[in-house]
Motif scaffolding. Structure first.
Motif, PDB file in Angstrom:
ATOM      1  N   UNK A   1      -3.587   5.272  -5.694  1.00  0.00           N
ATOM      2  CA  UNK A   1      -3.017   5.135  -4.350  1.00  0.00           C
ATOM      3  C   UNK A   1      -3.805   4.098  -3.557  1.00  0.00           C
ATOM      4  N   UNK A   2      -3.147   3.502  -2.592  1.00  0.00           N
ATOM      5  CA  UNK A   2      -3.764   2.505  -1.709  1.00  0.00           C
ATOM      6  C   UNK A   2      -3.427   2.874  -0.275  1.00  0.00           C
ATOM      7  N   UNK A   3      -4.428   2.842   0.602  1.00  0.00           N
ATOM      8  CA  UNK A   3      -4.300   3.397   1.936  1.00  0.00           C
ATOM      9  C   UNK A   3      -4.651   2.384   3.010  1.00  0.00           C
ATOM     10  N   UNK A   4      -3.791   2.293   4.021  1.00  0.00           N
ATOM     11  CA  UNK A   4      -4.106   1.581   5.258  1.00  0.00           C
ATOM     12  C   UNK A   4      -4.686   2.625   6.201  1.00  0.00           C
ATOM     13  N   UNK A   5      -5.925   2.414   6.665  1.00  0.00           N
ATOM     14  CA  UNK A   5      -6.560   3.347   7.599  1.00  0.00           C
ATOM     15  C   UNK A   5      -6.409   2.787   9.009  1.00  0.00           C
ATOM     16  N   UNK A   6      -5.959   3.630   9.948  1.00  0.00           N
ATOM     17  CA  UNK A   6      -5.788   3.183  11.332  1.00  0.00           C
ATOM     18  C   UNK A   6      -6.575   4.061  12.293  1.00  0.00           C
ATOM     19  N   UNK A   7      -7.097   3.414  13.329  1.00  0.00           N
ATOM     20  CA  UNK A   7      -7.817   4.108  14.390  1.00  0.00           C
ATOM     21  C   UNK A   7      -7.642   3.319  15.676  1.00  0.00           C
TER      22      UNK A   7
ATOM     23  N   UNK B   1       0.864  -1.178   0.000  1.00  0.00           N
ATOM     24  CA  UNK B   1       0.000   0.000   0.000  1.00  0.00           C
ATOM     25  C   UNK B   1       0.899   1.226   0.000  1.00  0.00           C
ATOM     26  N   UNK B   2       0.338   2.373  -0.404  1.00  0.00           N
ATOM     27  CA  UNK B   2       1.179   3.556  -0.601  1.00  0.00           C
ATOM     28  C   UNK B   2       1.114   4.580   0.532  1.00  0.00           C
ATOM     29  N   UNK B   3       0.019   4.618   1.291  1.00  0.00           N
ATOM     30  CA  UNK B   3      -0.179   5.642   2.310  1.00  0.00           C
ATOM     31  C   UNK B   3      -0.799   5.041   3.571  1.00  0.00           C
ATOM     32  N   UNK B   4      -0.649   5.785   4.663  1.00  0.00           N
ATOM     33  CA  UNK B   4      -1.357   5.461   5.905  1.00  0.00           C
ATOM     34  C   UNK B   4      -2.301   6.612   6.196  1.00  0.00           C
ATOM     35  N   UNK B   5      -3.537   6.262   6.502  1.00  0.00           N
ATOM     36  CA  UNK B   5      -4.534   7.259   6.893  1.00  0.00           C
ATOM     37  C   UNK B   5      -4.823   7.116   8.369  1.00  0.00           C
TER      38      UNK B   5
END
Length: 181
Positions: A117-123, A54-58
């Motif tokens: 783009x591909x995003x890993x979303x974290x919370x 993946x390319x980004x972290x959200x």
């Protein structure tokens, strides 16, 4: 995972009747007061995602920022901030969503992601999934895709993880709680 689920759960403080009667709030601040716990949480996520494509972290406002920034640094990925309404200074995209407590809006800078783009979303937590679903919708509106939604805690009885999976967003959580535990 480096430390077992029981140990992680023991550091998450239940706060009864917060923010309203009948709710058990899962307070993660004791995790951040333990350098060992933070190291283990970060290492667990890093181990899972170090080879992922993946390319980004959200990171979700605000507790997601704490783990998201660590992961972005350690995995050498750009960090995209998803904020509550009115907190970002430039052009934004906004998405309304339902929370456990009412209605809210989530915003992201309109130029944060590009097509492909591909995003890993974290919370910190997945409850009803409203915030993460709003983020996933914003990601898709920018032409990007969500790689996975990750959190420290899942509350599966509230259905958020299932809602995300039904929308094609895989989920991963380090631990889970029932509504009565």
């Amino acid at each position: 995972m480096v430390f077992d689920d029981f140990c992680l759960k023991s550091l998450i403080r239940p706060v009864v009747d917060f923010p309203k009667p009948g709710v058990i709030f899962r307070d993660i601040t004791p995790l951040y007061q333990s350098p060992r716990a933070m190291r283990v949480i970060a290492d667990s996520f890093i181990e899972r995602y170090v080879e992922a494509d993946f390319s980004h972290i959200g990171a979700m406002d605000a507790r997601g920022f704490l783990i998201g920034s660590v992961l972005a640094h350690q995995l050498n990925k750009p960090l995209v901030l998803f904020r509550k309404q009115g907190k970002l200074p430039a052009d934004v995209l906004a998405e309304g969503y339902q929370t456990e407590y009412g209605e809210a809006f989530l915003e992201v800078h309109a130029d944060s992601l590009c097509e492909g783009d591909s995003l890993l979303i974290v919370d910190d937590l997945i409850a009803t999934g409203g915030t993460l679903i709003a983020a996933a919708n914003l990601v898709r509106r920018m032409g990007a895709q969500v790689f996975e939604a990750a959190a420290i805690i899942d509350l599966p009885e509230l259905g958020g993880s299932q809602r995300l999976q039904d929308l094609g967003v895989p989920t991963f959580c380090l631990t889970e709680f029932s509504l009565t535990e």
